[in-house]
Design a protein around this motif. Structure first.
Motif, mmCIF file in Angstrom:
data_model
loop_
_atom_site.group_PDB
_atom_site.id
_atom_site.type_symbol
_atom_site.label_atom_id
_atom_site.label_comp_id
_atom_site.label_asym_id
_atom_site.label_seq_id
_atom_site.Cartn_x
_atom_site.Cartn_y
_atom_site.Cartn_z
ATOM 1 N N MET A 1 50.036 50.664 39.521
ATOM 2 C CA MET A 1 50.260 49.360 38.889
ATOM 3 C C MET A 1 50.471 48.280 39.947
ATOM 4 N N GLN A 2 51.401 48.621 40.839
ATOM 5 C CA GLN A 2 51.706 47.655 41.883
ATOM 6 C C GLN A 2 50.480 47.385 42.760
ATOM 7 N N GLU A 3 49.762 48.494 42.993
ATOM 8 C CA GLU A 3 48.573 48.370 43.826
ATOM 9 C C GLU A 3 47.570 47.394 43.247
ATOM 10 N N ILE A 4 47.401 47.555 41.926
ATOM 11 C CA ILE A 4 46.443 46.683 41.246
ATOM 12 C C ILE A 4 46.880 45.229 41.374
ATOM 13 N N GLN A 5 48.225 45.049 41.211
ATOM 14 C CA GLN A 5 48.741 43.685 41.303
ATOM 15 C C GLN A 5 48.464 43.076 42.674
ATOM 16 N N THR A 6 48.794 43.863 43.724
ATOM 17 C CA THR A 6 48.544 43.330 45.066
ATOM 18 C C THR A 6 47.070 43.048 45.264
ATOM 19 N N LYS A 7 46.251 43.959 44.721
ATOM 20 C CA LYS A 7 44.822 43.779 44.851
ATOM 21 C C LYS A 7 44.391 42.472 44.200
ATOM 22 N N ALA A 8 44.945 42.300 42.977
ATOM 23 C CA ALA A 8 44.589 41.090 42.241
ATOM 24 C C ALA A 8 45.034 39.838 43.019
ATOM 25 N N ALA A 9 46.269 39.985 43.542
ATOM 26 C CA ALA A 9 46.792 38.848 44.294
ATOM 27 C C ALA A 9 45.931 38.560 45.519
ATOM 28 N N SER A 10 45.537 39.662 46.164
ATOM 29 C CA SER A 10 44.754 39.438 47.383
ATOM 30 C C SER A 10 43.376 38.888 47.057
ATOM 31 N N THR A 11 42.800 39.353 45.905
ATOM 32 C CA THR A 11 41.504 38.754 45.541
ATOM 33 C C THR A 11 41.666 37.270 45.241
ATOM 34 N N LYS A 12 42.813 36.975 44.595
ATOM 35 C CA LYS A 12 43.060 35.571 44.298
ATOM 36 C C LYS A 12 43.169 34.762 45.604
ATOM 37 N N GLN A 13 43.928 35.388 46.539
ATOM 38 C CA GLN A 13 44.067 34.742 47.834
ATOM 39 C C GLN A 13 42.716 34.573 48.504
ATOM 40 N N ASN A 14 41.924 35.659 48.383
ATOM 41 C CA ASN A 14 40.606 35.624 49.001
ATOM 42 C C ASN A 14 39.742 34.507 48.436
ATOM 43 N N THR A 15 39.764 34.415 47.094
ATOM 44 C CA THR A 15 38.939 33.360 46.500
ATOM 45 C C THR A 15 39.433 31.978 46.938
ATOM 46 N N GLU A 16 40.791 31.863 47.049
ATOM 47 C CA GLU A 16 41.325 30.583 47.517
ATOM 48 C C GLU A 16 40.840 30.263 48.923
ATOM 49 N N LEU A 17 40.893 31.337 49.761
ATOM 50 C CA LEU A 17 40.471 31.166 51.147
ATOM 51 C C LEU A 17 38.998 30.781 51.207
ATOM 52 N N LEU A 18 38.208 31.523 50.399
ATOM 53 C CA LEU A 18 36.769 31.249 50.362
ATOM 54 C C LEU A 18 36.509 29.824 49.912
ATOM 55 N N ASP A 19 37.306 29.447 48.904
ATOM 56 C CA ASP A 19 37.170 28.094 48.367
ATOM 57 C C ASP A 19 37.413 27.062 49.457
ATOM 58 N N ARG A 20 38.497 27.319 50.205
ATOM 59 C CA ARG A 20 38.839 26.361 51.260
ATOM 60 C C ARG A 20 37.754 26.333 52.333
ATOM 61 N N LEU A 21 37.291 27.540 52.679
ATOM 62 C CA LEU A 21 36.220 27.623 53.675
ATOM 63 C C LEU A 21 34.989 26.870 53.212
ATOM 64 N N ARG A 22 34.687 27.044 51.925
ATOM 65 C CA ARG A 22 33.510 26.375 51.375
ATOM 66 C C ARG A 22 33.683 24.862 51.464
ATOM 67 N N LYS A 23 34.905 24.440 51.166
ATOM 68 C CA LYS A 23 35.181 23.004 51.232
ATOM 69 C C LYS A 23 35.010 22.483 52.663
ATOM 70 N N ILE A 24 35.560 23.270 53.600
ATOM 71 C CA ILE A 24 35.454 22.854 55.003
ATOM 72 C C ILE A 24 33.993 22.794 55.416
ATOM 73 N N ARG A 25 33.254 23.831 54.987
ATOM 74 C CA ARG A 25 31.851 23.869 55.367
ATOM 75 C C ARG A 25 31.092 22.677 54.771
ATOM 76 N N LYS A 26 31.445 22.392 53.520
ATOM 77 C CA LYS A 26 30.809 21.247 52.858
ATOM 78 C C LYS A 26 31.122 19.951 53.604
ATOM 79 N N ARG A 27 32.385 19.856 53.981
ATOM 80 C CA ARG A 27 32.817 18.649 54.686
ATOM 81 C C ARG A 27 32.104 18.532 56.032
ATOM 82 N N LEU A 28 32.052 19.655 56.754
ATOM 83 C CA LEU A 28 31.381 19.635 58.051
ATOM 84 C C LEU A 28 29.900 19.295 57.879
ATOM 85 N N TYR A 29 29.315 19.820 56.773
ATOM 86 C CA TYR A 29 27.904 19.525 56.531
ATOM 87 C C TYR A 29 27.713 18.031 56.277
ATOM 88 N N ARG A 30 28.634 17.456 55.503
ATOM 89 C CA ARG A 30 28.535 16.027 55.222
ATOM 90 C C ARG A 30 28.711 15.211 56.512
#
Lengths: 298, 322
Positions: B1-30
């Motif tokens: 149970m706990q494992e799943i939670q951490t996994k979920a949290a980390s995926t959430k973190q990952n998507t946030e990180l990816l999101d930020r990276l995407r934003k940075i990349r977009k900004r750098l592209y602009r």
């Protein structure tokens, strides 16, 4: 004018007389040394050595100039000096202006960082020896490049130009951007033409400093291949060997007998100073604006 | 149970990180064009300003040209200490401080006085003319100034000529050859060359003073001297303080072009300053590490002086430059 707020008292009038007198003396002190040099350069060298030459040449001659142009590499030095002024000024204007432009685009994320990196250089530098070793390592010794590349971007010029650019409306660049203009084009076609007054001031500073610099010439161009006019003058001034060579040449030629190191030095000094003197009336109105912009920003 | 939670949290973190990276990349592209242009400036400033700063590290090694830094022996503060053990050191520090000190006092006050006097000129045209003439010497090189000085102050020069004819001296003074005249000669020529130019900034500050203050002063019965003292001088106080801070910061930079051109072996005891010393030892004698150490010490002290005076000025007068 504010003078009109004050009653014209007797003591005030006495002060005015002394003030004008003081200014006339000041102007004399500023101008006479150049004048003295000019008359020495047009006077017979042997006659000058007799002394008593104050306001006008006693035995007018062009021999001093004649000798300098005939016998020395002065023309080559002049050419290199002019080339240095032109290349150095054009490149630093374009690139420092470009830097100023980049650091004034408000949504650019690297703007503060870049500005910061350049501002530090105003307060601290590696110093003479590390810079010398770098130039050596980059193989820039005895090249013409060493005259313009190390001064390509200037933090000081960046400050001057960007403080002017800040006052331009953002909409100008923004509308060009919407029309699909790239940044380099916006800088060259829209922003730079509007910054002519500040560019003129910077051009004056840069041109004068390139014309006058000599220390980097003896530092980085010791071979003498790219000697500028200033360095020729310095050689006549300080180099004992050079003066000896001059004396030898003199002995061999009858018509050169009347030259002295002093008169030749005066002629060279005038040749070096003349371009500044002649262009002075034209450029002097530009730097006023330049230095006051700088004062606000500093 | 706990494992799943951490996994979920980390995926959430990952998507946030990816999101930020995407934003940075977009900004750098602009901003790609600006970054492209900027990269030239950054490359230049790193090579021509920061690499030499890194080069200060040579001062802690026994560095010789042609040898790699990694092969050089680390000597710590050896060269820093060596400087102070040399008999020359105190002479050089004295010359530097005396020459800058003269510049920071007489040389600092004279453009302020000149600006005040120019400001009192009533005719606009005459004012303009005097200003234009006064900063002419700023635009010629030190070589030209040195040449003029050699001509005018030499034993056959006009100054000795006039002094002798006036009966003030019996034989020509050796102004250039004797050390005792050097500080005076240097300070005078520094002022001659720079006073007009330095006064521009004060004149600009004077022009910025509110005219109503003068009107009010007139109502209160201030005369011309009173106005200069109570209105003009306080009005340019920020400018004066600012330039004084900058001046303190360059206390150890007593100029070197002047010394190199006007100094002779006979005047060395009076003209050698830190910067000329660094040039002589570093470049001419090839003692790179030692000269770098001396130069670095002077630069660090200069920087510290700016920061200290700046802080003091902020505390005492509320003006600062940084």
């Amino acid at each position: 004018m504010r003078a009109s707020y004050v009653k014209n008292s007797t003591s005030g009038r006495i002060f005015d007389v002394f003030n004008v007198l003081f200014m006339v003396i000041l102007a004399f002190v500023m101008v006479y040394p150049f004048w003295n040099q000019l008359i020495v350069s047009f006077n017979d060298g042997v006659d000058t050595a007799r002394g008593g030459l104050y306001f006008w040449p006693r035995e007018f001659t062009l021999d001093n100039y004649h000798y300098m142009f005939e016998k020395s590499n002065l023309a080559k030095g002049a050419l290199i000096s002019i080339l240095r002024v032109v290349v150095g000024t054009v490149t630093t204007l374009f690139f420092s202006g470009l830097l100023a432009y980049v650091t004034t685009v408000k949504w650019f994320s690297g703007r503060r960082f870049t500005r910061f990196l350049f501002l530090i250089t105003l307060y601290f530098s590696g110093g003479l020896v590390p810079t010398y070793l770098l130039i050596n390592k980059l193989n820039l010794m005895d090249t013409f490049t060493v005259y313009w590349l190390p001064s390509l971007f200037s933090a000081y010029y960046m400050l001057l130009i960007s403080s002017y650019m800040y006052n331009l409306p953002d909409a100008l660049a923004e509308s060009a951007r919407i029309d699909g203009c790239n940044e380099l084009m916006i800088y060259m076609k829209i922003i730079a033409p509007l910054c002519i007054p500040v560019f003129a001031a910077v051009a004056v500073f840069s041109a004068v400093s390139h014309w006058n610099s000599w220390f980097d010439v003896i530092l980085y161009n010791s071979s003498g291949k790219w000697d500028t006019l200033q360095v020729y003058l310095r050689k006549i001034l300080l180099d004992v060997e050079q003066v000896g060579k001059l004396a030898d040449e003199q002995k061999q030629m009858a018509e050169m007998r009347k030259l002295t190191p002093q008169s030749i030095r005066a002629a060279t000094t005038m040749i070096v100073t003349l371009p500044i003197m002649l262009s002075y009336p034209f450029f002097q109105r530009y730097f006023m604006s330049g230095i006051t912009i700088g004062a606000v920003k500093e | 149970m706990q494992e799943i939670q951490t996994k979920a949290a980390s995926t959430k973190q990952n998507t946030e990180l990816l999101d930020r990276l995407r934003k940075i990349r977009k900004r750098l592209y602009r901003e790609r064009e600006l970054w492209f242009i900027n990269s030239f400036a950054l490359a230049w400033v790193i090579i021509f300003a920061y690499v030499p700063m890194y080069g200060i590290i040579y001062s802690f090694f026994d560095y010789f040209p042609g040898k790699k830094l990694s092969e050089s022996e680390f000597v710590g503060l050896k060269y820093y200490i060596e400087f102070f053990t040399l008999p020359d050191a105190w002479l050089i520090i004295r010359n530097t401080l005396v020459i800058s000190g003269l510049g920071l006092t007489i040389g600092f006050v004279s453009p302020i006085l000149l600006a005040l006097f120019i400001n009192e000129i009533k005719s606009f045209k005459f004012k303009r003319l005097i200003q234009t003439i006064s900063y002419l010497p700023h635009f010629v090189s030190w070589i030209v100034v040195a040449s003029i000085i050699f001509t005018m102050l030499g034993s056959e020069g006009i100054v000795n000529d006039v002094l002798m004819k006036a009966g003030l001296i019996n034989q020509p003074l050796s102004i250039l050859g004797e050390g005792k005249y050097f500080w005076g000669l240097l300070t005078t020529s520094n002022i001659w060359k720079g006073v007009g130019w330095a006064s521009i900034i004060y004149l600009a500050a004077i022009a910025g003073i509110d005219q109503e203050l003068y009107q009010a002063g007139a109502v209160d019965g201030l005369g011309r001297f009173g106005m200069a003292w109570h209105i003009t001088l306080p009005g340019i106080r920020p400018t004066v303080i600012l330039l004084f801070i900058l001046g303190i910061g360059s206390l150890l930079n007593a100029g070197f072009e002047q010394q190199l051109l006007l100094g002779t072996p006979m005047t060395r005891e009076y003209h050698e300053v830190i910067d000329t010393y660094v040039y002589r030892y570093g470049i001419q004698l090839g003692r790179y590490s030692f000269a770098t150490a001396v130069g670095f010490m002077s630069a660090i002290i200069g920087l510290a002086l700016v920061l200290i005076t700046n802080k003091l000025s902020k505390k005492l007068t509320d003006y600062s430059i940084i």
